[in-house]
Design an enzyme around this catalytic site. Sequence first.
Site, PDB file in Angstrom:
ATOM      1  N   CYS A 181       3.505   1.002  12.534  1.00 47.26           N
ATOM      2  CA  CYS A 181       4.371   1.950  11.823  1.00 47.26           C
ATOM      3  C   CYS A 181       4.781   3.043  12.796  1.00 47.26           C
ATOM      4  CB  CYS A 181       3.753   2.513  10.768  1.00 47.26           C
ATOM      5  SG  CYS A 181       2.649   1.354   9.778  1.00 47.26           S
ATOM      6  N   ALA A 190      -2.244  -6.876  -0.017  1.00 47.27           N
ATOM      7  CA  ALA A 190      -2.675  -8.131   0.265  1.00 47.27           C
ATOM      8  C   ALA A 190      -2.668  -8.627   1.595  1.00 47.27           C
ATOM      9  CB  ALA A 190      -1.775  -9.047  -0.651  1.00 47.27           C
ATOM     10  N   HIS A 191      -1.665  -8.252   2.136  1.00 56.55           N
ATOM     11  CA  HIS A 191      -1.256  -8.693   3.468  1.00 56.55           C
ATOM     12  C   HIS A 191      -2.320  -8.349   4.402  1.00 56.55           C
ATOM     13  CE1 HIS A 191       0.689  -5.508   5.788  1.00 56.55           C
ATOM     14  NE2 HIS A 191       0.907  -5.095   4.705  1.00 56.55           N
ATOM     15  N   ALA A 230       0.720  -1.125   0.077  1.00 58.41           N
ATOM     16  CA  ALA A 230      -0.064  -0.269   0.150  1.00 58.41           C
ATOM     17  C   ALA A 230       0.804   1.534  -0.089  1.00 58.41           C
ATOM     18  CB  ALA A 230      -1.013  -0.028   1.200  1.00 58.41           C
ATOM     19  N   THR A 231       2.003   1.224   0.727  1.00 51.69           N
ATOM     20  CA  THR A 231       2.801   2.510   0.618  1.00 51.69           C
ATOM     21  C   THR A 231       3.454   2.666  -0.889  1.00 51.69           C
ATOM     22  OG1 THR A 231       3.677   1.817   2.917  1.00 51.69           O
ATOM     23  CG2 THR A 231       5.180   3.190   1.680  1.00 51.69           C
ATOM     24  N   GLN A 246      -7.580  -0.526   4.690  1.00 54.47           N
ATOM     25  CA  GLN A 246      -8.205  -1.237   5.770  1.00 54.47           C
ATOM     26  C   GLN A 246      -9.857  -1.497   5.412  1.00 54.47           C
ATOM     27  OE1 GLN A 246      -6.931  -2.274   8.488  1.00 54.47           O
ATOM     28  NE2 GLN A 246      -4.568  -1.282   8.457  1.00 54.47           N
ATOM     29  N   ASN A 255      -7.028   2.979  10.049  1.00 53.05           N
ATOM     30  CA  ASN A 255      -6.419   1.854  10.551  1.00 53.05           C
ATOM     31  C   ASN A 255      -6.643   1.678  12.128  1.00 53.05           C
ATOM     32  OD1 ASN A 255      -4.676   4.133   9.916  1.00 53.05           O
ATOM     33  ND2 ASN A 255      -3.026   2.915  10.495  1.00 53.05           N
ATOM     34  N   THR A 315      10.104  -7.000 -12.642  1.00 55.82           N
ATOM     35  CA  THR A 315       9.394  -8.261 -12.889  1.00 55.82           C
ATOM     36  C   THR A 315       8.530  -8.488 -11.474  1.00 55.82           C
ATOM     37  OG1 THR A 315      11.502  -9.217 -13.885  1.00 55.82           O
ATOM     38  CG2 THR A 315       9.765 -10.824 -12.897  1.00 55.82           C
TER      39      THR A 315
HETATM   40  N1  7TS Z   1      -2.660   2.666   4.525  1.00 54.30           N
HETATM   41  C1  7TS Z   1      -3.067   2.300   5.656  1.00 54.30           C
HETATM   42  C2  7TS Z   1      -4.535   2.580   5.676  1.00 54.30           C
HETATM   43  C3  7TS Z   1      -2.634   1.445   6.567  1.00 54.30           C
HETATM   44  O1  7TS Z   1      -3.349   0.814   7.671  1.00 54.30           O
HETATM   45  C4  7TS Z   1      -1.109   0.727   6.200  1.00 54.30           C
HETATM   46  C5  7TS Z   1      -0.714  -0.094   7.103  1.00 54.30           C
HETATM   47  C6  7TS Z   1      -0.760   1.199   4.924  1.00 54.30           C
HETATM   48  C7  7TS Z   1      -1.181   2.146   4.120  1.00 54.30           C
HETATM   49  C8  7TS Z   1       0.612   0.642   4.564  1.00 54.30           C
HETATM   50  O2  7TS Z   1       0.488  -0.765   4.440  1.00 54.30           O
HETATM   51  P1  7TS Z   1       1.800  -1.437   3.764  1.00 54.30           P
HETATM   52  O3  7TS Z   1       1.219  -2.577   2.876  1.00 54.30           O
HETATM   53  O4  7TS Z   1       2.613  -0.679   2.936  1.00 54.30           O
HETATM   54  O5  7TS Z   1       2.387  -1.950   4.700  1.00 54.30           O
HETATM   55  N2  7TS Z   1      -1.149   0.049   8.662  1.00 54.30           N
HETATM   56  C9  7TS Z   1      -0.643  -0.489   9.722  1.00 54.30           C
HETATM   57  C10 7TS Z   1      -1.168  -0.398  11.064  1.00 54.30           C
HETATM   58  O6  7TS Z   1      -2.277   0.166  11.264  1.00 54.30           O
HETATM   59  N3  7TS Z   1      -0.408  -1.242  11.891  1.00 54.30           N
HETATM   60  O7  7TS Z   1       0.791  -1.525  11.100  1.00 54.30           O
HETATM   61  C11 7TS Z   1       0.662  -1.275   9.819  1.00 54.30           C
END
Ligand code: 7TS
Length: 398
Positions: free
Chosen positions: A328, A202-203, A71-72, A181, A153, A239
């Site tokens: 985080c 995905a995780h 997601a980042t 989320q 989150n 890739t």
């Molecule tokens: N966006 C939201 C809303 C999230 O909750 C998180 C991870 C991310 C982006 C980033 O996700 P990633 O796939 O890049 O890791 N949130 C959290 C949390 O609430 N506790 O640990 C990670």
Amino acid sequence: MEVYLDNNATTMVDPLVLEEMKPFFCDIYGNPNSLHKFGSGTHPKMIEAFHYLYEGINAKDEDDIIITGNATESNNTVLKGIWIDKILNGNKNHIITSEVEHPSITAVCKFLETQGVEVTYLKVDNDGILEAKNVQEAIKENTALVSIMWANNETGKIFPIKEIGQICRDNKIAFHTDATQAIGKISVDVQDCNIDYLTFSAHKFHGPKGVGGLYVRKTCELSPLLHGGEQMGGHRAGTVDVACMVGMGLAMKLATSANALAFEHDHVEKLRDCLENAILQIPETIIIGGKNNRTPNTTLISIRGVEGESMLWDLNQKGIGASTGSACASEDLEANPVMNAFGSDSELAHTGIRLSLSRFNTKEQIDYTIDVIKNAVARLRKISSSYASAPENHVSQL
Ligand code: 7TS
């Protein structure tokens, strides 16, 4: 007993997803961009995975879904792509977001501010809710993008994405939502909500780590974050991790089917409420942001006189994994910024614990957790100097 209640940080890979991924490590290992059969052998399952991803968020065939690392990366791609296309190479200079986004939005916005971009961080009210009319009011002539998360989150609060999507459409402003989320917890529909860009990972829905996605509506193309080969149609070079992508596809299908969403409502939400109501029977406990409008799996509870970190320690000793908020941000012991944003006083902000469930939790686990939390509160309040010294607390409340 082991109980995992930190599913907003990450989730267990569904065993069905793991089985789906296994062949792609040794048997079907070709590079999907190679022309031989080792490469093309990966295609049927990749096509199937794309199909599940499109279906999961109701994307149209002509729209794009770019496979990213998480997601980042998806969030960075949108914000920096808009910066390049509409700000550096266009005539806009303003982004609207909220003050309770994940750092993968706010840290990018802070960086863009150092580059001269103007960013409006919308406030949430005391219930952690952002009103769509605040977005309307913040829009300017030169607004390039609105980026508002679908669900928070920390609190699980769901934002009015459909209304915000309509406002952006009416004002011809690009709209991005971080749905990290929301996927697998509530229904997510990019067409119904007029979304131009949507982030997922995905995780967070029982898929593997290290893979995510970015939905891009047709006509909303972005400059890529990663230049290189022609993978993903040139939108994201490198890739692709085929095993992870295939796993994410199945995870999306399993998490977003009508049955799965009903199970979130009928099973997960009931377990969450059972846990929450039992904790609320302990005096001086509150749900941060209240009970309305939340994802079914999340509760953020403040227990007066009990430091969140101390509670986590006690829970961990008893085999229960939870969080004081976003992992985080947990390296430092600063008060939770999301709770501060809600206008909570500093004690409240230090006493929050986030319990986030999943479809793999059971009633037995929740009953066990309730017992452990009650005992931990009794112990920690007894040794808390601030709580024990308050005259109104001299009579044991448990
Ligand atoms: N966006 C939201 C809303 C999230 O909750 C998180 C991870 C991310 C982006 C980033 O996700 P990633 O796939 O890049 O890791 N949130 C959290 C949390 O609430 N506790 O640990 C990670």
